[in-house]
Design a protein around this motif. Sequence first.
Motif, PDB file in Angstrom:
ATOM      1  N   ARG A  41       0.813  -1.210   0.000  1.00 26.03           N
ATOM      2  CA  ARG A  41       0.000   0.000   0.000  1.00 26.03           C
ATOM      3  C   ARG A  41       0.858   1.276   0.000  1.00 26.03           C
ATOM      4  O   ARG A  41       0.486   2.278  -0.617  1.00 26.03           O
ATOM      5  CB  ARG A  41      -0.933  -0.004   1.205  1.00 26.03           C
ATOM      6  CG  ARG A  41      -1.925   1.144   1.183  1.00 26.03           C
ATOM      7  CD  ARG A  41      -2.894   1.073   2.340  1.00 26.03           C
ATOM      8  NE  ARG A  41      -3.795  -0.047   2.142  1.00 26.03           N
ATOM      9  CZ  ARG A  41      -4.202  -0.865   3.102  1.00 26.03           C
ATOM     10  NH1 ARG A  41      -3.794  -0.687   4.340  1.00 26.03           N
ATOM     11  NH2 ARG A  41      -5.018  -1.852   2.843  1.00 26.03           N
ATOM     12  N   ILE A  50       2.430   6.797  -5.363  1.00 25.88           N
ATOM     13  CA  ILE A  50       2.020   6.919  -6.766  1.00 25.88           C
ATOM     14  C   ILE A  50       0.896   7.933  -6.882  1.00 25.88           C
ATOM     15  O   ILE A  50       0.925   8.820  -7.745  1.00 25.88           O
ATOM     16  CB  ILE A  50       1.589   5.546  -7.327  1.00 25.88           C
ATOM     17  CG1 ILE A  50       2.817   4.642  -7.478  1.00 25.88           C
ATOM     18  CG2 ILE A  50       0.853   5.698  -8.660  1.00 25.88           C
ATOM     19  CD1 ILE A  50       2.478   3.178  -7.708  1.00 25.88           C
ATOM     20  N   SER A  51      -0.089   7.823  -6.019  1.00 24.33           N
ATOM     21  CA  SER A  51      -1.223   8.742  -6.038  1.00 24.33           C
ATOM     22  C   SER A  51      -0.776  10.184  -5.825  1.00 24.33           C
ATOM     23  O   SER A  51      -1.212  11.104  -6.539  1.00 24.33           O
ATOM     24  CB  SER A  51      -2.228   8.334  -4.969  1.00 24.33           C
ATOM     25  OG  SER A  51      -3.297   9.235  -4.925  1.00 24.33           O
ATOM     26  N   MET A  52       0.110  10.390  -4.851  1.00 26.08           N
ATOM     27  CA  MET A  52       0.597  11.751  -4.573  1.00 26.08           C
ATOM     28  C   MET A  52       1.359  12.316  -5.776  1.00 26.08           C
ATOM     29  O   MET A  52       1.186  13.490  -6.130  1.00 26.08           O
ATOM     30  CB  MET A  52       1.499  11.738  -3.339  1.00 26.08           C
ATOM     31  CG  MET A  52       0.742  11.516  -2.059  1.00 26.08           C
ATOM     32  SD  MET A  52       1.723  11.376  -0.534  1.00 26.08           S
ATOM     33  CE  MET A  52       3.315  11.959  -0.937  1.00 26.08           C
ATOM     34  N   ALA A  96       0.989  11.457  -8.937  1.00 33.54           N
ATOM     35  CA  ALA A  96       0.026  11.710 -10.010  1.00 33.54           C
ATOM     36  C   ALA A  96      -0.679  13.045  -9.790  1.00 33.54           C
ATOM     37  O   ALA A  96      -0.890  13.812 -10.744  1.00 33.54           O
ATOM     38  CB  ALA A  96      -0.985  10.572 -10.096  1.00 33.54           C
ATOM     39  N   GLU A  97      -1.024  13.333  -8.532  1.00 37.01           N
ATOM     40  CA  GLU A  97      -1.634  14.626  -8.217  1.00 37.01           C
ATOM     41  C   GLU A  97      -0.668  15.775  -8.533  1.00 37.01           C
ATOM     42  O   GLU A  97      -1.081  16.821  -9.043  1.00 37.01           O
ATOM     43  CB  GLU A  97      -2.051  14.678  -6.749  1.00 37.01           C
ATOM     44  CG  GLU A  97      -3.259  13.828  -6.432  1.00 37.01           C
ATOM     45  CD  GLU A  97      -4.540  14.354  -7.054  1.00 37.01           C
ATOM     46  OE1 GLU A  97      -4.682  15.581  -7.215  1.00 37.01           O
ATOM     47  OE2 GLU A  97      -5.390  13.518  -7.389  1.00 37.01           O
ATOM     48  N   LEU A 101       1.689   2.597  -3.383  1.00 36.75           N
ATOM     49  CA  LEU A 101       0.466   3.069  -4.045  1.00 36.75           C
ATOM     50  C   LEU A 101       0.109   4.479  -3.586  1.00 36.75           C
ATOM     51  O   LEU A 101      -0.322   5.311  -4.400  1.00 36.75           O
ATOM     52  CB  LEU A 101      -0.693   2.112  -3.773  1.00 36.75           C
ATOM     53  CG  LEU A 101      -0.606   0.754  -4.465  1.00 36.75           C
ATOM     54  CD1 LEU A 101      -1.725  -0.156  -3.971  1.00 36.75           C
ATOM     55  CD2 LEU A 101      -0.668   0.918  -5.965  1.00 36.75           C
ATOM     56  N   ASN A 102       0.294   4.762  -2.304  1.00 38.30           N
ATOM     57  CA  ASN A 102       0.036   6.113  -1.802  1.00 38.30           C
ATOM     58  C   ASN A 102       0.994   7.122  -2.439  1.00 38.30           C
ATOM     59  O   ASN A 102       0.593   8.233  -2.797  1.00 38.30           O
ATOM     60  CB  ASN A 102       0.157   6.146  -0.280  1.00 38.30           C
ATOM     61  CG  ASN A 102      -0.982   5.437   0.397  1.00 38.30           C
ATOM     62  OD1 ASN A 102      -2.064   5.309  -0.152  1.00 38.30           O
ATOM     63  ND2 ASN A 102      -0.741   4.956   1.598  1.00 38.30           N
ATOM     64  N   ILE A 120       6.801   7.659  -9.927  1.00 34.03           N
ATOM     65  CA  ILE A 120       5.673   6.755 -10.140  1.00 34.03           C
ATOM     66  C   ILE A 120       6.171   5.413 -10.674  1.00 34.03           C
ATOM     67  O   ILE A 120       5.771   4.348 -10.194  1.00 34.03           O
ATOM     68  CB  ILE A 120       4.628   7.378 -11.089  1.00 34.03           C
ATOM     69  CG1 ILE A 120       3.863   8.481 -10.356  1.00 34.03           C
ATOM     70  CG2 ILE A 120       3.670   6.315 -11.630  1.00 34.03           C
ATOM     71  CD1 ILE A 120       2.927   9.279 -11.236  1.00 34.03           C
ATOM     72  N   CYS A 152       5.791   1.929  -8.721  1.00 40.51           N
ATOM     73  CA  CYS A 152       5.074   0.806  -9.334  1.00 40.51           C
ATOM     74  C   CYS A 152       5.903  -0.472  -9.210  1.00 40.51           C
ATOM     75  O   CYS A 152       5.365  -1.543  -8.906  1.00 40.51           O
ATOM     76  CB  CYS A 152       4.761   1.096 -10.797  1.00 40.51           C
ATOM     77  SG  CYS A 152       3.411   2.266 -11.041  1.00 40.51           S
TER      78      CYS A 152
END
Length: 69
Positions: free
Chosen positions: A15, A21-23, A25-26, A18-19, A48, A52
């Motif tokens: 996880r 990656i999300s940050m 992407a933002e 993944l967090n 990212i 991944c």
Amino acid sequence: MSNNEPLNKLVHDARAPLNRISMNAELIKLVLENDMPKDKALAALDKIISNCQQCSDSLQKIADSDVTQ
């Protein structure tokens, strides 16, 4: 130590990337929306890609482990 603790650790390890990656992407979204320098977007994309791979490695550890014992 609970029976679920090894699985919980493996899930946490998957996880975390993944967090990140999300940050990232933002961050790319903000860069593109605000016409900021593209080097910031490229750096976030590199992060990212790295995250991944980390997530993939963590998921492989889950697949390779026998956490049901």
